[in-house]
Design a protein around this motif. Structure first.
Motif, PDB file in Angstrom:
ATOM      1  N   GLY A  55       0.847  -1.188   0.000  1.00 42.02           N
ATOM      2  CA  GLY A  55       0.000   0.000   0.000  1.00 42.02           C
ATOM      3  C   GLY A  55       0.879   1.233   0.000  1.00 42.02           C
ATOM      4  O   GLY A  55       1.614   1.466   0.960  1.00 42.02           O
ATOM      5  N   TYR A  56       0.812   2.029  -1.060  1.00 36.09           N
ATOM      6  CA  TYR A  56       1.800   3.095  -1.192  1.00 36.09           C
ATOM      7  C   TYR A  56       1.282   4.225  -2.081  1.00 36.09           C
ATOM      8  O   TYR A  56       0.393   4.046  -2.902  1.00 36.09           O
ATOM      9  CB  TYR A  56       3.099   2.546  -1.781  1.00 36.09           C
ATOM     10  CG  TYR A  56       2.915   1.765  -3.068  1.00 36.09           C
ATOM     11  CD1 TYR A  56       2.867   2.407  -4.299  1.00 36.09           C
ATOM     12  CD2 TYR A  56       2.771   0.375  -3.046  1.00 36.09           C
ATOM     13  CE1 TYR A  56       2.688   1.697  -5.480  1.00 36.09           C
ATOM     14  CE2 TYR A  56       2.589  -0.345  -4.208  1.00 36.09           C
ATOM     15  CZ  TYR A  56       2.543   0.314  -5.424  1.00 36.09           C
ATOM     16  OH  TYR A  56       2.350  -0.388  -6.587  1.00 36.09           O
ATOM     17  N   TRP A  57       1.861   5.375  -1.875  1.00 41.91           N
ATOM     18  CA  TRP A  57       1.744   6.499  -2.803  1.00 41.91           C
ATOM     19  C   TRP A  57       2.872   6.362  -3.824  1.00 41.91           C
ATOM     20  O   TRP A  57       3.998   6.004  -3.470  1.00 41.91           O
ATOM     21  CB  TRP A  57       1.914   7.834  -2.073  1.00 41.91           C
ATOM     22  CG  TRP A  57       0.735   8.286  -1.263  1.00 41.91           C
ATOM     23  CD1 TRP A  57       0.323   7.778  -0.074  1.00 41.91           C
ATOM     24  CD2 TRP A  57      -0.144   9.369  -1.565  1.00 41.91           C
ATOM     25  NE1 TRP A  57      -0.780   8.466   0.390  1.00 41.91           N
ATOM     26  CE2 TRP A  57      -1.085   9.460  -0.511  1.00 41.91           C
ATOM     27  CE3 TRP A  57      -0.236  10.280  -2.613  1.00 41.91           C
ATOM     28  CZ2 TRP A  57      -2.086  10.411  -0.478  1.00 41.91           C
ATOM     29  CZ3 TRP A  57      -1.234  11.238  -2.597  1.00 41.91           C
ATOM     30  CH2 TRP A  57      -2.164  11.294  -1.534  1.00 41.91           C
ATOM     31  N   ASP A  58       2.566   6.670  -5.104  1.00 43.77           N
ATOM     32  CA  ASP A  58       3.628   6.649  -6.098  1.00 43.77           C
ATOM     33  C   ASP A  58       3.415   7.787  -7.092  1.00 43.77           C
ATOM     34  O   ASP A  58       2.375   8.463  -7.109  1.00 43.77           O
ATOM     35  CB  ASP A  58       3.715   5.291  -6.810  1.00 43.77           C
ATOM     36  CG  ASP A  58       2.502   4.958  -7.662  1.00 43.77           C
ATOM     37  OD1 ASP A  58       2.009   5.845  -8.409  1.00 43.77           O
ATOM     38  OD2 ASP A  58       2.029   3.809  -7.616  1.00 43.77           O
ATOM     39  N   LYS A 111       3.040  12.867   3.164  1.00 42.81           N
ATOM     40  CA  LYS A 111       1.950  11.876   3.134  1.00 42.81           C
ATOM     41  C   LYS A 111       1.327  11.811   4.524  1.00 42.81           C
ATOM     42  O   LYS A 111       2.020  11.627   5.523  1.00 42.81           O
ATOM     43  CB  LYS A 111       2.482  10.493   2.743  1.00 42.81           C
ATOM     44  CG  LYS A 111       3.174  10.436   1.404  1.00 42.81           C
ATOM     45  CD  LYS A 111       3.590   9.000   1.054  1.00 42.81           C
ATOM     46  CE  LYS A 111       4.605   8.460   2.053  1.00 42.81           C
ATOM     47  NZ  LYS A 111       5.007   7.069   1.731  1.00 42.81           N
ATOM     48  N   SER A 124      -6.311   8.983   3.869  1.00 42.72           N
ATOM     49  CA  SER A 124      -4.951   9.377   3.478  1.00 42.72           C
ATOM     50  C   SER A 124      -5.028  10.559   2.518  1.00 42.72           C
ATOM     51  O   SER A 124      -5.930  10.642   1.684  1.00 42.72           O
ATOM     52  CB  SER A 124      -4.209   8.211   2.814  1.00 42.72           C
ATOM     53  OG  SER A 124      -2.850   8.553   2.572  1.00 42.72           O
ATOM     54  N   THR A 142       0.298  10.477 -10.532  1.00 46.51           N
ATOM     55  CA  THR A 142       0.423  10.211  -9.105  1.00 46.51           C
ATOM     56  C   THR A 142      -0.876   9.582  -8.606  1.00 46.51           C
ATOM     57  O   THR A 142      -1.961   9.882  -9.123  1.00 46.51           O
ATOM     58  CB  THR A 142       0.811  11.466  -8.306  1.00 46.51           C
ATOM     59  OG1 THR A 142       1.231  11.066  -7.004  1.00 46.51           O
ATOM     60  CG2 THR A 142      -0.324  12.466  -8.199  1.00 46.51           C
ATOM     61  N   ARG A 143      -0.745   8.742  -7.572  1.00 50.87           N
ATOM     62  CA  ARG A 143      -1.890   7.932  -7.145  1.00 50.87           C
ATOM     63  C   ARG A 143      -1.563   7.246  -5.821  1.00 50.87           C
ATOM     64  O   ARG A 143      -0.432   7.291  -5.332  1.00 50.87           O
ATOM     65  CB  ARG A 143      -2.191   6.854  -8.186  1.00 50.87           C
ATOM     66  CG  ARG A 143      -1.038   5.883  -8.363  1.00 50.87           C
ATOM     67  CD  ARG A 143      -1.239   4.894  -9.490  1.00 50.87           C
ATOM     68  NE  ARG A 143      -0.166   3.889  -9.497  1.00 50.87           N
ATOM     69  CZ  ARG A 143      -0.101   2.862 -10.319  1.00 50.87           C
ATOM     70  NH1 ARG A 143      -1.054   2.675 -11.223  1.00 50.87           N
ATOM     71  NH2 ARG A 143       0.903   2.005 -10.242  1.00 50.87           N
ATOM     72  N   ILE A 144      -2.573   6.578  -5.243  1.00 46.82           N
ATOM     73  CA  ILE A 144      -2.403   5.635  -4.133  1.00 46.82           C
ATOM     74  C   ILE A 144      -2.756   4.246  -4.649  1.00 46.82           C
ATOM     75  O   ILE A 144      -3.748   4.077  -5.377  1.00 46.82           O
ATOM     76  CB  ILE A 144      -3.313   5.966  -2.936  1.00 46.82           C
ATOM     77  CG1 ILE A 144      -3.094   7.397  -2.458  1.00 46.82           C
ATOM     78  CG2 ILE A 144      -3.058   4.989  -1.795  1.00 46.82           C
ATOM     79  CD1 ILE A 144      -4.005   7.791  -1.311  1.00 46.82           C
ATOM     80  N   THR A 145      -1.974   3.255  -4.262  1.00 49.54           N
ATOM     81  CA  THR A 145      -2.165   1.881  -4.728  1.00 49.54           C
ATOM     82  C   THR A 145      -2.248   0.936  -3.535  1.00 49.54           C
ATOM     83  O   THR A 145      -1.447   1.053  -2.591  1.00 49.54           O
ATOM     84  CB  THR A 145      -0.989   1.454  -5.627  1.00 49.54           C
ATOM     85  OG1 THR A 145      -0.883   2.349  -6.719  1.00 49.54           O
ATOM     86  CG2 THR A 145      -1.178   0.041  -6.139  1.00 49.54           C
ATOM     87  N   GLN A 229     -12.199   1.736  -2.018  1.00 51.38           N
ATOM     88  CA  GLN A 229     -11.515   3.013  -2.192  1.00 51.38           C
ATOM     89  C   GLN A 229     -12.590   4.074  -2.469  1.00 51.38           C
ATOM     90  O   GLN A 229     -13.264   4.026  -3.507  1.00 51.38           O
ATOM     91  CB  GLN A 229     -10.557   2.913  -3.376  1.00 51.38           C
ATOM     92  CG  GLN A 229      -9.803   4.159  -3.718  1.00 51.38           C
ATOM     93  CD  GLN A 229      -8.660   4.439  -2.776  1.00 51.38           C
ATOM     94  OE1 GLN A 229      -8.783   5.356  -1.984  1.00 51.38           O
ATOM     95  NE2 GLN A 229      -7.586   3.679  -2.857  1.00 51.38           N
TER      96      GLN A 229
END
Length: 1232
Positions: A55-58, A111, A124, A142-145, A229
């Motif tokens: 689970g991450y921001w990228d 973040k 988040s 850019t996104r959250i996954t 989500q």
């Protein structure tokens, strides 16, 4: 529900948030979500993945123009923001500094994660900031996954009719699948679940418009758990409500997409340039978890997720985020109103804009919101009566935009919307008038910005996704593009108006045809229709609204499919890739087959109502203008303007787009059309406060067209500065390679591609580029700079480009300088690499801010710029052995003479352009009286420049930039005639080559009467140049340039071959650097009677480069001898300067260390001539008194110090220097 408060556990490597319902584990300080425990499941995330892949921001970023780099954002610092029983908010930041350049995106990223008491999930958001001065970059995505456990989550849902059991990620691996036309699409040949066999899977099949993308996620059946989500607002997403993004897909993966180029291409990739500051908050989004009792239908979890989504939407903006960058509801504003439609060919009554999309987005042109990707947008839908309310708007400046289903085009309210905390703005009734010039003869489709109403075929049976069988979104099936050739195997689509049905007979996408050799070719569709009555000589308008385009070019021909030149072409458009991404729309385009003016020789296409020249057809070439450019970047009027408090010469660049079109004259001999943009107070600070009327004229039998414009500032309008205005034409780079502007200034030119790294290397400033790897090897090692092709107004009457195949010339002819600023010696750009050709009317080049007109509040002003003539030519059949470029240039010069002799033109229709019989003539003779050259005789002012300009001081004409000037050159006997002078009050000015100073006639106003020919004979005028005594010595020639002085050869590494052994060798790059090479240890010393100014006087007194790239001023010496000195007399040093750039000239006599100079000019000049390869700028004349006591019999030295030394470009160019002795009786008036 648990009543446990929120707990925070901080460990060395992890941070754990726990409220008794959900437990979230994050890496410390990375801020990666490594675990989510819920409902007895120890981790909902994929434990088989590395912790950094759960689970991450990228983001994806790159240097400008460079392919992006994928970056999972790892924090470097952890901080607790809020910690109590009700809430925990934690922060993971990554700070940027210059040591990280090229390694990480130049952003500070914060973040945040929030857990509330009693909440079945967590929030988040991220704060991205780019500080002023940081490097340029592009941000592609850019996104959250979140990557969920594949053995649990196998059912995905994103809409009531878009949910299903999904394949496993293993099913997409070799052996279990077959890759199709691109890696994202696979056919499942041996999936673990046999019911999925032969289906196609592609993550893009589950894309969704932002407006519909509020909740999506996954369900585990055992135990029954939902992972959702939820995105409660679209304000932080790019591209507006119709931008499409990925949602959830095989993985099981779920995404919160904030910014991407999907279904849009690079238009939706924000590009940060020139060190611009930027900050944006993405989110918060909510990760919602739900569960149900074992044995209940787990599909119910989707219904519950939708209810929770509604709760989150209604709670927006949230009250709990702690960042000051996230404004709460009381810090936001609201806008309400009603939108109506006026389409008189549908109804004479106003129509309610039922279902209109109405939004606020950053200021821009109509429709610009769909490409806006840096800032915030706020949208709503109007009700059935057109009423709308846009709520919770962040403070800032916006435009209000809208589009209405059922009508083409975009609406924009011109008023700037300024939102302040707590503001409630009521805009009242707004009326949108869609593009329309006549009644509808026929139409195809529904104007709803999608192609969904057209025929979408069934997929091939071997390429199905069962979810989309008999589905409203059947276009999401794979491979539908391949069905076109099956439906139309022999010939392309033919649609007959009144017979065909667009739902069955219009294929949803106009695609290429695959040939037998697996190549593809474009296709031509036909629309057949009947007209009973055709109005000859009238214009019919075809409107083409495009829902998506991918590297396409739409060409339109009427009744002649074989016409070499289409009636209209879009040029290359679009990077949406919608058909391969299973979309039914991308970016919206609207084309009107535009106003066309032709005379059988030239065909000019101009956008309506903007007045942009989009096409010029001539001599078999369908468009001389660059078809690869956007239509607004081909042929246009532009300007640069700024606020009255600004300094310098920079401002807002504005391609002038009209808002109203009008035919001024239309007959067989002439067409004149007008495109106007009218200003009012609602446009304050958005557009320059000018009414602008752009005109275009075409005459029978003329090989070209004319253009002029009328600018008007009303007395009650705001103050402003007008830094520049001009016409620009961007020609086809595949055609026009040879440029000419003078007999000895013409050459083959590089391509614009050669100026782009790595082919070109920028030098000391961006305009100058050294070619390292040009497409044409002949240019390797050369320097290109557009300023190398500048020219004085008096010499810049024709310039342009030649295409060799076929031989065609494109020339810009300026038949008069009356409307140009700064007089005959003002220098301007002409043509340069692009290929670009310009008609510059007003600029600060080679002068600086002195030539920027500053209009005060209450000052009325009107000026006509032009007409100029755009002349096109091609060779005669019988041109012998003359090279075509030489023949076309010679012909262009002849045409220039014709235009000059025809001035003022008789055909412009504007009352603001006076004809010859409404203008005046001023004649006379100018003589020079110089008693130290001749006691009694007057000298004819041969070659004198004599002109009329607005009243002012002596020499003020060279800084005059608001009104008109009229100049003539005196003949060998000093006679002059200034003809075709507009009505008004003027002074008569002059300067005479060979003599210093400026002449002004008698302080008398010369009035040219309105509306009739005024003839004014002034008789003999006498100019007495500045002179006190006889010439003791002189350096140079008083001609207002430094051309007679020593100009060195350039560094061999920095040449422009055109200027090798050229009279204008001063146009070579980098000559300022040669000074230190010629004078490495000490500065220039000139000895009168020994030195030769053509070899020993450097053309510019420049700074000297020291260590560590610093610079210092220089001191030049003039050594001379005096046999007799009059100790009681006053000597006069005359210093005429040809140019100065942020300089200070100090004069000392015989004492170089005197603390106080005998004379100082103070800080003077902003010409920048040396960096712009000029040999003059603005003229200065200083007269310095030297008391006889300062001089000695024998050797004397004058020290000239240029005292300022911050840059290599600070300099003085001398025109002429003279030392005069004390005054003498007339009987002794002879030069010593």
């Amino acid at each position: 529900m648990s009543t446990q408060g929120v707990r925070l556990h901080i460990q060395d490597r992890y941070v754990v948030m726990d409220n008794g319902i959900v437990q979230v584990t994050l890496s410390n300080p990375g801020g990666i979500v490594t675990g989510i425990a819920y409902n007895g499941v120890d981790n909902l995330l994929e434990v088989l993945n590395k912790e950094t892949n759960r689970g991450y921001w990228d983001l994806v970023w790159g240097a400008p123009g460079i392919k992006g780099t994928f970056d999972v954002i790892q924090g470097t610092f952890f901080r607790v923001i809020v910690q109590n029983d009700e809430q925990v908010e934690v922060s993971f930041t990554r700070m940027w500094d210059p040591s990280l350049e090229g390694k990480f995106v130049p952003l500070n990223i914060d973040k945040r994660f929030i857990l509330l008491r009693g909440s079945s999930g967590f929030y988040s958001y991220g704060i991205y900031e780019h500080l002023s001065g940081w490097p340029d970059f592009d941000l592609s995505e850019t996104r959250i996954t979140f990557k969920l456990r594949k053995h649990m989550f196998q059912y995905m849902a994103m809409a009531d009719n878009r949910r299903r059991l999904m394949p496993l990620p293993d099913d997409r691996l070799p052996g279990r699948c077959q890759t199709l036309a691109y890696p994202e699409a696979v056919k499942l040949v041996n999936p673990k679940d046999p019911q999925l066999k032969d289906e196609v899977d592609d993550k893009y099949q589950y894309s969704c418009d932002n407006i519909d993308n509020k909740v999506h996620g996954w369900i585990s059946f055992n135990p029954p758990v939902g992972f959702w989500q939820i995105t409660p607002s679209d304000e932080f997403r790019s591209g507006g409500p119709h931008k499409q993004n990925l949602t959830s897909h095989v993985g099981p993966t779920t995404l919160a997409m904030f910014l991407s180029g999907h279904y849009a291409g690079q238009d939706l990739n924000p590009k940060f340039k020139d060190g611009e500051p930027w900050k944006k908050v993405f989110g918060p989004v909510f990760i919602y978890l739900n569960s149900g009792p074992v044995g209940d239908d787990p599909h119910w979890l989707w219904e519950d997720a939708k209810i929770q989504m509604m709760n989150e939407v209604q709670s927006w903006p949230y009250s709990f985020p702690a960042s000051e960058d996230f404004p709460k509801s009381d810090q936001r504003g609201n806008v309400g109103g009603r939108l109506l439609v006026l389409d008189r060919y549908v109804s004479t009554d106003l129509i309610s804009a039922n279902g209109a999309y109405v939004g606020l987005a950053p200021p821009g042109d109509a429709g610009s919101w769909q490409r806006e990707c840096k800032h915030y947008q706020f949208w709503t839908r109007a009700d059935e009566n057109g009423f709308f309310t846009i709520r919770n708007i962040r403070a800032g400046d916006y435009n209000l935009y809208a589009w209405v289903p059922g009508f083409v085009g975009d609406y924009k309210l011109d008023d700037l919307m300024k939102i302040t905390p707590g503001s409630n703005i009521e805009v009242g009734e707004l009326v949108y008038e869609p593009p329309r010039v006549g009644p509808t003869l026929w139409e195809i489709g529904i104007p709803d910005r999608t192609a969904a109403e057209f025929y979408v075929p069934d997929p091939k049976p071997e390429h199905i996704n069962k979810l989309f069988i008999n589905h409203p979104e059947r276009f999401r099936q794979y491979g539908l593009w391949e069905r076109y050739i099956e439906l139309y195997p022999e010939s392309d689509l033919v649609y007959t108006v009144g017979v065909s049905d667009y739902r069955r007979d219009w294929f949803y996408a106009h695609i290429p045809r695959k040939k037998e050799d697996n190549t593809h070719q474009g296709t031509t569709w036909q629309i057949k229709f009947e007209l009973n009555d055709v109005v000859q000589g009238s214009t019919y308008t075809l409107r083409v609204a495009i829902a998506s385009a991918t590297l396409a070019e739409l060409q339109i021909r009427v009744n002649d499919p074989n016409a070499r030149r289409p009636l209209f072409t879009t040029g290359l458009i679009g990077r949406d890739n919608s058909i391969a991404r299973h979309g039914i729309h991308g970016l919206y385009w609207l084309y009107s087959v535009n106003v066309v003016v032709e005379n059988g020789i030239v065909r000019v296409t101009i956008s309506n109502p903007e007045g942009i020249v989009t096409g010029i057809q001539y001599n078999g070439i369908d468009n001389l203008l660059e078809v690869l450019n956007d239509e607004s970047n081909r042929g246009y009027w532009d300007l640069v303007w700024s606020s009255p408090t600004s300094t310098g010469t920079t401002g807002k660049f504005d391609v002038i787009k009209g808002t109203a079109f009008k035919v001024i004259m239309e007959n067989e001999d002439q067409v004149e059309i007008s495109f106007t943009r009218t200003w009012d107070v609602s446009l304050k600070d958005q557009l320059v406060p000018l009414n602008i009327d752009k005109r275009f004229i075409m005459l029978r039998g003329t090989s070209g067209f004319y253009s002029y414009a009328i600018y008007e500032h009303l007395s009650e309008w705001p103050a402003f500065n007008l830094d520049e205005t001009r016409i620009a034409f961007k020609l086809r780079k595949d055609k026009f390679h040879y440029m000419a502007m003078a007999d000895n200034r013409q050459r083959n030119m590089p391509l614009p591609d050669d100026r782009v790294p790595p082919r070109g290397q920028p030098l000391a400033y961006p305009e100058a580029v050294l070619f390292g790897d040009p497409l044409e090897p002949e240019f390797k090692g050369e320097v290109d700079d557009k300023y190398q092709y500048s020219c004085d107004n008096k010499d810049s009457q024709v310039h342009g480009w030649v295409c060799m195949d076929p031989a065609v010339g494109f020339w810009l002819i300026t038949p008069s300088n009356e409307f140009r600023s700064g007089g005959p010696l003002k220098q301007n750009l002409t043509s340069h690499v692009g290929p670009t050709t310009l008609a510059v009317f007003l600029s600060a080049h080679y002068s600086g801010e002195d030539l920027v007109p500053k209009f005060k509040e209450g000052e009325a002003w009107k000026k006509v710029f032009g007409p100029v003539f755009i002349y096109l030519n091609s060779p005669n059949d019988d041109n012998g052995d003359v090279e075509p470029q030489k023949m076309l240039w010679e012909d262009a010069k002849l045409q220039m003479n014709v235009e000059v002799q025809s001035w003022p033109y008789t055909f412009p229709e504007s009352d603001d352009y006076p004809k010859w019989y409404e203008r005046g003539i001023v004649t006379g003779r100018l003589l020079v009286r110089e008693r130290y050259i001749s006691d009694d005789d007057y000298i004819a002012a041969k070659g004198a420049y004599v002109g009329l300009a607005p009243p002012g001081d002596v020499g003020s004409w060279q800084r005059e930039c608001k009104n008109y000037q009229f100049w003539s050159e005196a003949d060998e006997d000093g006679y002059f005639s200034i003809s075709n002078v507009r009505a008004g009050d003027y002074n008569l000015y002059a300067w005479v080559p060979g003599f210093i100073g400026d002449y002004k006639y008698n302080n008398s106003i010369i009035t040219i009467a309105e509306g009739s020919t005024t003839f004014t004979e002034l008789g003999d005028l006498v100019y007495e140049p500045p002179r006190d005594g006889p010439t003791l010595w002189e350096i140079g020639i008083p001609d207002r340039t430094a051309a007679e002085f020593y100009v060195p050869d350039p560094n061999p590494k920095y040449i422009n071959k055109l200027y090798v052994n050229h009279p204008q060798k001063f146009r070579q790059y980098g000559l300022w650097e040669r000074y230190a090479e010629l004078y490495p240890d000490k500065d220039l010393i000139y000895t009168v009677g020994v030195s030769d100014y053509t070899k020993d006087w450097f053309f510019a007194q420049v700074t000297r480069k020291k260590d560590e790239n610093t610079y210092q001023g220089t001191t030049w010496q003039i050594k001379f001898q005096l046999s007799n000195v009059n100790k009681t007399g006053t000597y006069k040093l005359r210093l005429a300067l040809a140019s100065a750039t942020f300089s200070e000239l100090q004069v000392r006599v015989n004492d170089p260390k005197a603390s106080r100079p005998l004379f100082s000019s103070g800080l003077i000049g902003r010409d920048n001539s040396i960096a712009r390869h000029g040999i003059h700028g603005l003229y200065w004349l200083f007269n310095v008194d030297i008391q006889g006591t300062k001089l000695v019999e024998g050797d004397n030295t004058i020290f000239l110090t240029q005292a300022r030394g911050n840059t290599p470009f600070q300099n003085i160019m001398y025109d002429y220097i003279r030392l005069e002795g004390p005054p003498q009786p007339s009987s002794l008036n002879k030069n010593i």
